[in-house]
Design a protein around this motif. Structure first.
Motif, PDB file in Angstrom:
ATOM      1  N   THR A  83       0.841  -1.199   0.000  1.00  0.00           N
ATOM      2  CA  THR A  83       0.000   0.000   0.000  1.00  0.00           C
ATOM      3  C   THR A  83       0.875   1.248   0.000  1.00  0.00           C
ATOM      4  O   THR A  83       1.904   1.284   0.671  1.00  0.00           O
ATOM      5  N   ASP A 124      -1.887  -1.076  -3.888  1.00  0.00           N
ATOM      6  CA  ASP A 124      -3.115  -0.464  -3.386  1.00  0.00           C
ATOM      7  C   ASP A 124      -2.787   0.967  -3.010  1.00  0.00           C
ATOM      8  O   ASP A 124      -1.740   1.236  -2.416  1.00  0.00           O
ATOM      9  N   ASN A 145      -3.973   4.307  -0.941  1.00  0.00           N
ATOM     10  CA  ASN A 145      -4.848   4.935   0.049  1.00  0.00           C
ATOM     11  C   ASN A 145      -4.755   6.448  -0.127  1.00  0.00           C
ATOM     12  O   ASN A 145      -3.665   7.021  -0.035  1.00  0.00           O
ATOM     13  N   ARG A 190      -1.694   2.976  -8.987  1.00  0.00           N
ATOM     14  CA  ARG A 190      -2.642   1.864  -8.811  1.00  0.00           C
ATOM     15  C   ARG A 190      -2.293   0.651  -9.668  1.00  0.00           C
ATOM     16  O   ARG A 190      -2.795  -0.448  -9.425  1.00  0.00           O
TER      17      ARG A 190
END
Lengths: 371, 371
Positions: free
Chosen positions: A99, A121, A123, A117
């Motif tokens: 992430t 992942d 955020n 992306r």
């Protein structure tokens, strides 16, 4: 007869006339070498000396600490949007690096998170999209992940004109080991910055550094060696660092011009002097815009970019008339980015105060005749 | 006082003095625009006209068919070594595109196949490594895969001095639908080539095109859309093509110089005239080397490069003396690549016959005084 206009392009952008004059002078024969810089083998002693000097001058100007590497690469910030995750998600702890956190404050950070992306992942720790990117989210608004591979910000949004005048402290946010990654393309070298607060700073050269086609990456050395296996070797920061930016043939002429710009900045008094000059220019322009009801500028005062000043005529039907009159006065490339419309004045290091004053004179005159 | 030497660099390499003089002249003000080319927005009408002209001139010079796209990219041939498989192994039939064939004829194709192994299985269809890359393997020696995603060759090996004067016919080899991919970096524009026989031609600009930092990719349009999902958007040929080489900010100044070179080539009479000139230069140099026992040249006669001429002194203890004397006569950058040693004279388009004659005069003189 040669005439120089005031060029407000967002990038590629105006360069100091002194730099261009020297480049023209040396075009066919650099320092008696019998050849121009464009014609030199990148591995010959002449170009090696140009490269070493450019790196040393950039290190001095920005006070880059010894444990950071300066890489000269290709592809621009847009390519780095992919190369950042490619270079930071692998390595020994790859399984934990799934992430990445992004703070979205304008068109450029929108693009950065979108490209990331493909590789991880994402955020979105904070976004001001709902407010049309007119302010910066304070750190207490950020919703960071538990253990992101990195946190990405764009410290100056070229299109929306939003600039960080503070540096996020990830340690205070409970993530002392997470690198802060910053796209600094459009304000690097406009003022001193504390490089040690960042894991990676990167930017395309075509604003404050030199010609397009050169990308500068400044990376803390413990972050080298985290590339995903699919990273092209030519864009693997560790390989680039180990080969001192010569794994592939570097953009030699662009590096030479950047080096001339670094020398010019040193002659101006370095980044402290540039900051004073850039403050004066920004105050001159925003000061006039604030004093007028004919124009408006959308960005919150505490995060207005000193480099890119978007503004609008209240009567947008006058836009073309405004731009035509500007061109006639030698005030070039003032049209705003197509995604936001209006006007934009980019006032990078190479724009003298006289250029901003000429723009303000024109703003006043246009208001008087059309207001 | 400005003096120009004869510069035999393998790349970045000599450019026509006329081109450099024009660039110097226009450095601060291009065609009355009030700014230099380096300072223009890539989306402004001035630079758009420069880009369009450069593309049109390259298309005309090489007779690029309408169903091929010309892309101006960054990263050089070394980056393309990764970007070739990244762009050709995906798409709808990705599951069948697992293997690529490489013909290995020198240092550059060695690097190409090595990088490709990150993305696919590599079948070495032929290699002349055991013969120190001194000849080309004929097609009846090639052991092609059943259904490779593509077949890769390097049509001129810059370091080993081996050049294809024939184009492999994959149709005759039973693979009519497999694209032939060629690294043409160091001999593109040295003579006419039949682009229609290739799926992709690519090369760094820094030999016959212009400055380093620009990469030219010529790709048949049906091959667009095969990129692997991990391909950075800035290097996805389809995205680059759809955005007419403006997805990211292109290396604008390098494109401008390339455009001036294309105009210069047209003034010389195009690629037919260049081929005649390049033949004359190569015959002059190889002719002398063949006539002498003091020097030797390792490559088989039918595949000797017209662009890169490696040669050796039989007595290698004289190498430094030879190079020092050459420099004193204004004959620069003759040292061979470190991986093979000896000497190398790169005699690209911009090297006049007079430069080759001056080199031959020196070869003769040095032989007389040291033989």
């Amino acid at each position: 007869m040669m005439t120089r206009a005031f060029n407000f392009s967002a990038g590629p952008a105006a360069l100091p006339a002194e730099v261009l004059a020297q480049a023209a002078e040396e075009m066919l024969d650099w320092h008696g070498a019998g050849m121009g810089v464009m014609e030199m083998s990148h591995r010959g002693r002449e170009f090696m000396s140009i490269l070493a000097q450019a790196q040393a001058d950039l290190r001095e100007l920005l006070a880059v600490p010894d444990n950071y590497r300066i890489l000269f690469m290709q592809g621009g910030a847009l390519a780095e949007n992919a190369l950042i995750p490619m270079n930071l998600l692998g390595g020994e702890r790859a399984s934990e690096r799934r992430t990445a956190d992004y703070v979205v404050t304008g068109s450029w950070s929108v693009k950065s998170q979108k490209e990331a992306r493909k590789y991880c992942d994402v955020n979105i720790a904070a976004s001001t999209e709902a407010e049309q990117f007119t302010r910066l989210p304070a750190m207490d608004e950020w919703q960071l992940s538990k253990d992101p591979a990195y946190v990405h910000i764009c410290t100056n949004e070229t299109i929306h004109g939003v600039e960080y005048f503070w540096t996020p402290d990830l340690g205070a946010a409970g993530l002392p080991n997470v690198p802060l990654v910053a796209d600094v393309s459009s304000h690097i070298l406009s003022r001193p910055m504390d490089v040690s607060k960042f894991g990676v700073m990167y930017g395309g050269a075509q604003k404050n550094i030199g010609p397009s086609g050169l990308t500068v990456v400044i990376v803390r050395d413990d972050l080298l060696g985290r590339a995903l296996p699919v990273t092209p070797s030519a864009f693997d920061w560790k390989i680039v660092a180990e080969n001192d930016s010569m794994f592939n043939t570097p953009p030699t002429y662009a590096i030479y011009i950047a080096g001339l710009v670094f020398q010019w900045l040193k002659r101006q008094g370095g980044l402290v002097a540039m900051e004073a000059q850039n403050k004066a220019k920004a105050e001159c322009l925003y000061g006039y815009l604030d004093s007028s009801d004919f124009y408006r500028t959308p960005v919150a005062k505490d995060c207005r970019s000193r480099m890119n000043v978007p503004f609008f005529l209240h009567d947008e039907a006058l836009n073309e008339t405004f731009l035509t009159g500007a061109r006639e006065r030698g005030l070039l490339q003032l049209k705003g980015h197509k995604s936001v419309g209006g006007m934009r004045a980019s006032i990078y290091n190479a724009m003298p105060l006289a250029g901003v004053e000429a723009l303000v004179d024109y703003l006043r005159e246009f208001e008087r005749s059309h207001g």
